[in-house]
Design an enzyme around this catalytic site. Structure first.
Site, PDB file in Angstrom:
ATOM      1  N   LYS A  55      25.540  35.382  30.361  1.00 33.07           N
ATOM      2  CA  LYS A  55      25.414  36.751  29.842  1.00 33.07           C
ATOM      3  C   LYS A  55      25.056  36.706  28.360  1.00 33.07           C
ATOM      4  O   LYS A  55      24.218  37.485  27.879  1.00 33.07           O
ATOM      5  CB  LYS A  55      26.709  37.533  30.109  1.00 33.07           C
ATOM      6  CG  LYS A  55      26.855  37.873  31.593  1.00 33.07           C
ATOM      7  CD  LYS A  55      28.248  38.274  32.029  1.00 33.07           C
ATOM      8  CE  LYS A  55      28.285  38.435  33.558  1.00 33.07           C
ATOM      9  NZ  LYS A  55      29.612  38.723  34.101  1.00 33.07           N
ATOM     10  N   GLN A  99      35.584  39.711  31.663  1.00 35.90           N
ATOM     11  CA  GLN A  99      35.104  38.867  32.769  1.00 35.90           C
ATOM     12  C   GLN A  99      36.129  38.836  33.907  1.00 35.90           C
ATOM     13  O   GLN A  99      37.294  38.520  33.692  1.00 35.90           O
ATOM     14  CB  GLN A  99      34.796  37.448  32.251  1.00 35.90           C
ATOM     15  CG  GLN A  99      34.260  36.511  33.311  1.00 35.90           C
ATOM     16  CD  GLN A  99      32.924  36.960  33.919  1.00 35.90           C
ATOM     17  OE1 GLN A  99      32.032  37.428  33.219  1.00 35.90           O
ATOM     18  NE2 GLN A  99      32.788  36.852  35.233  1.00 35.90           N
ATOM     19  N   ASP A 122      29.880  47.477  32.176  1.00 35.63           N
ATOM     20  CA  ASP A 122      30.010  46.749  33.446  1.00 35.63           C
ATOM     21  C   ASP A 122      30.477  47.714  34.552  1.00 35.63           C
ATOM     22  O   ASP A 122      30.591  47.336  35.709  1.00 35.63           O
ATOM     23  CB  ASP A 122      31.018  45.600  33.265  1.00 35.63           C
ATOM     24  CG  ASP A 122      30.845  44.494  34.308  1.00 35.63           C
ATOM     25  OD1 ASP A 122      29.729  44.335  34.820  1.00 35.63           O
ATOM     26  OD2 ASP A 122      31.834  43.796  34.603  1.00 35.63           O
TER      27      ASP A 122
END
Ligand code: NAP
Length: 283
Positions: A55, A99, A122
């Protein structure tokens, strides 16, 4: 049977990156600011470390910065939330990624829900999910969004189709099912307590596998001409569908690797760019 169409997420992501580079440069030119994605990683899970590095690399490729925050395996829910709140307040940060998965001692949902909606690139906050489901303006959960973008790019019809989603996780199965419903598919969601899974999968025009078990979906479960979306990513670059055997029956499929994975990262980066554009009123 015709050779199936490969739904090539890697090439699609590369082409979208060209547009993202232009948008990032425009933000820099107009505001003298570089968009920043902050990533928090808790513990040393090898796969998670790799994903966060990928990422960060994607940020670099489009001219963005990334800020990596590493927290120890033993961090508490409160400590992670405190860090997220700091990033919420930080004017230099435009997107926040925690994450997944975090160590089991941490309340992941509570952490996700502390991410400010304007920085939830996200798409993991419960309110983001609710707004997306109700078709209100919101960021979208990255992996499901990537699946929708792949299907749209390849002109795969969704309306009126029977879609079977295997998996109901908050970051994948549930949101992708809602996105499919919003596109007028008839959706069935399967999970570990589903009975007669094979018979249900056999009905599907589109199968979305989000199970986390290598080669779980078998060729004999698949209807001829079905579209196969494999969101799974297991050790050894293996997906959740036994694609070697299913390939002859399907009309299109996402490869693993090179399908859903690269587009997921792309959606995360694109939504961070969008967040920065919104902040500076750039349309
Ligand atoms: P998860 O949270 O572990 O959820 C797995 C789901 O599969 C659960 O809903 C579970 O049902 C269901 N399931 C388990 N065994 C089953 C069975 N025998 N029959 C039917 N359903 C079954 O996993 P996740 O986070 O959604 O991830 C799923 C996969 O996608 C993993 O391979 C992961 O690595 C991959 N992934 C890829 C990306 C990407 O960017 N490509 C992003 C995220 C995840 P219950 O709810 O009943 O337990």
């Amino acid at each position: 049977m015709k050779t199936p169409l490969i739904l090539d997420g890697k090439t699609l992501a590369k082409s979208i990156e060209e547009d993202l580079k232009v948008r990032v440069q425009r933000i820099k030119d107009k505001t003298n600011t570089t968009p920043v994605l902050a990533t928090i990683i808790v513990g040393n899970d090898i796969a998670s470390v790799t994903y966060v590095r990928m990422k960060g690399n994607a940020c670099k490729r489009v001219g963005m910065d990334s800020l990596k925050i590493e927290m120890s395996e033993g961090a508490s829910t409160e400590e992670v939330i405190e860090k997220i709140k700091e990033l919420n307040r930080d004017d230099n940060v435009h997107g926040i990624l925690l994450q997944h998965p975090v160590p089991s001692s941490i309340d992941e949902m509570a952490c996700f829900n502390s991410i400010d909606l304007s920085k939830d690139v996200d798409g993991v906050n419960t309110s983001t999910f609710g707004r997306m489901t109700m078709q209100l303006n919101s960021f979208k959960c990255a992996t499901p969004y990537s699946i929708m973008k792949i299907l749209k790019h390849y002109d795969i019809q969704i309306e009126g189709k029977e879609v079977v989603v295997i998996g109901r996780s908050p970051i994948l199965g549930k949101p992708v099912a809602m996105m499919m419903l919003n596109e007028n598919a008839t959706v069935t969601i399967c999970h570990s307590k589903t009975k007669n899974l094979k018979d249900i999968v056999k009905r599907a025009d589109i199968v979305i596998a989000a199970v986390g078990k290598p080669k779980f979906v078998q060729a004999e479960w698949i209807k001829d001409g079905c579209v196969l979306i494999d969101a799974g990513y297991n050790a050894g670059n293996v997906g959740d569908i036994d694609i070697e055997n299913a390939i002859e029956k399907c009309s299109a499929y996402t490869p693993v690797p090179g399908g859903v994975g690269p587009m997921t990262i792309n959606c995360l980066i694109a939504q961070t760019v969008e967040s920065a554009e919104k902040k500076f009123g750039i349309v």
